[in-house]
Design an enzyme around this catalytic site. Structure first.
Site, mmCIF file in Angstrom:
data_model
loop_
_atom_site.group_PDB
_atom_site.id
_atom_site.type_symbol
_atom_site.label_atom_id
_atom_site.label_comp_id
_atom_site.label_asym_id
_atom_site.label_seq_id
_atom_site.Cartn_x
_atom_site.Cartn_y
_atom_site.Cartn_z
ATOM 1 N N HIS A 283 -26.704 -6.557 -8.778
ATOM 2 C CA HIS A 283 -27.818 -6.894 -8.906
ATOM 3 C C HIS A 283 -28.513 -5.157 -8.961
ATOM 4 O O HIS A 283 -28.811 -4.654 -7.839
ATOM 5 C CB HIS A 283 -28.633 -7.467 -7.878
ATOM 6 N N ARG B 44 -32.043 -3.380 -8.252
ATOM 7 C CA ARG B 44 -32.757 -3.840 -7.771
ATOM 8 C C ARG B 44 -33.804 -2.877 -8.077
ATOM 9 O O ARG B 44 -34.039 -2.210 -8.743
ATOM 10 C CB ARG B 44 -32.979 -4.021 -5.824
ATOM 11 N N GLU C 160 -28.014 -20.855 -10.585
ATOM 12 C CA GLU C 160 -27.357 -21.196 -9.486
ATOM 13 C C GLU C 160 -28.067 -21.581 -8.085
ATOM 14 O O GLU C 160 -28.677 -21.129 -8.384
ATOM 15 C CB GLU C 160 -27.260 -19.540 -9.370
#
Ligand code: PXP
Length: 253
Positions: free
Chosen positions: A48, A50, A156
Site C-alpha cells: 500500500h 499511502r 475485497e
C-alpha cells in the site's frame, strides 16, 4: 458448494517498511521480504503506497515491479497522483482503498455508493491499462452493488470488524460479522465479482474466512510480519498457508 479454486495468499509487506522507516535507513528491505515470501509460497505480494508514504515508498513499488515473479497487488487511494503511478507501473492488480491521514490503518471500506460516478471514471483507465481493479469494501450489499456497477472485477471484503470482535472476546458480534461476510461473499459472486478478503486476519481468525467457497484470495500483512519476529518469515507464512489449506480441504472432496 465446492471452492471455486485454490485460495491464494497475498502477503502484505507494508510493515517491513514500517520497521525500516523507524530508523530512516534501508534495513530491513521490503523487497528482500517480498522475495522470501514468494519462496515461502505467497501467491502474490501486496503493498500500500499511502499518500503520506508512512511505510512503502515510491522506490519500493518500482523495485517490486522489477523483482517480483508473482503478481503485485498495488493498494492505493483513489487520488490523481496514485492513478498516475499505477498507470506508469501497470501492476497486475490495483486495490482501491479509503485513506485518511490520521488513521492508524485502513479503518473501513470504501464508500463506493457515495462516489459511484467519480469512481467509475477513475477506474476505467486502470482497467484499460490491463490492471485488475479491486475495491476494498465492507460486507454490505449496497457497496457490493455499487462496486459491480462501476465495473470493478474484484471486491475485497474488509474483515477488520470480524477480527476486532474476536480479539475483544465479543463472540456473538464476531459470529454475526462472519455470517455477514459469508452471505456477502456469496452475493458478490452471484453478480460475477471475484471475491477477496483481508484485514486483521491471524492464525485464530483465518480458517472460517478461508472456508468460504467463493473467496479466492486473502491478503494478510500485519500479523504475518509480527509473527515472523518469533518464528521467521518463511515458517510464519507456511503456517498461514497450512491453516488456509486445511480450512479449504474438507470442502474440496
Ligand atoms: N487488504 C487491504 C485492502 C488492506 O488495506 C490491508 C491493510 O493494509 C490488508 C488487506 C492487510 O491487513 P493486515 O495488515 O491487517 O493483515
Amino acid at each position: 458448494m465446492k471452492p471455486l479454486g485454490k485460495l491464494r495468499l497475498g502477503v502484505n509487506i507494508d510493515h517491513v517498511a514500517t520497521v525500516r522507516n523507524a530508523r530512516g535507513g534501508a534495513y530491513p528491505d521490503p523487497l528482500r521480504a517480498a522475495k522470501l515470501a514468494e519462496e515461502a509460497g505467497a501467491d502474490g505480494i501486496t503493498a500500500h503506497l499511502r499518500e503520506d508514504r508512512r511505510h512503502i515508498s515510491d522506490a519500493d513499488i518500482e523495485g517490486l515491479m522489477q523483482v517480483l515473479s508473482v503478481p503485485l497487488n498495488f493498494e492505493m487511494a483513489a487520488t490523481e497522483e496514485m492513478q498516475r503511478i499505477a498507470l506508469r507501473h501497470k501492476p497486475h492488480a490495483v486495490c482501491i482503498v479509503p485513506e485518511k491521514r490520521e488513521e492508524r490503518t485502513t479503518e473501513g471500506g470504501l464508500e463506493v455508493a457515495r462516489e459511484e460516478n467519480r469512481l467509475a471514471g477513475y477506474i476505467a483507465p486502470l482497467r484499460e491499462a490491463g490492471c485488475r481493479v479491486s475495491i476494498f469494501i465492507a460486507a454490505d450489499a449496497r457497496q457490493i452493488d455499487a462496486a459491480h456497477r462501476i465495473g470493478a472485477e474484484v471486491i475485497e471484503l474488509h474483515t477488520g470488524a470480524y477480527c476486532d470482535a474476536h480479539a475483544e472476546g465479543h463472540f456473538d458480534a464476531r459470529d454475526a460479522e462472519l455470517e455477514r461476510l459469508r452471505q456477502m461473499s456469496a452475493y458478490a459472486h452471484s453478480l460475477g465479482l471475484e471475491v477477496h478478503a483481508g484485514h486483521g486476519l491471524n492464525y485464530e481468525t483465518v480458517a472460517p474466512v478461508a472456508a468460504f467457497p467463493e473467496v479466492m484470495e486473502l491478503n494478510i500483512g500485519h500479523f504475518i510480519i509480527g509473527e515472523s519476529i518469533f518464528r521467521g518469515l518463511v515458517p510464519a507464512i507456511h503456517e498461514m498457508r497450512r491453516l488456509m489449506d486445511d480450512a479449504r480441504a474438507p470442502l474440496s472432496v
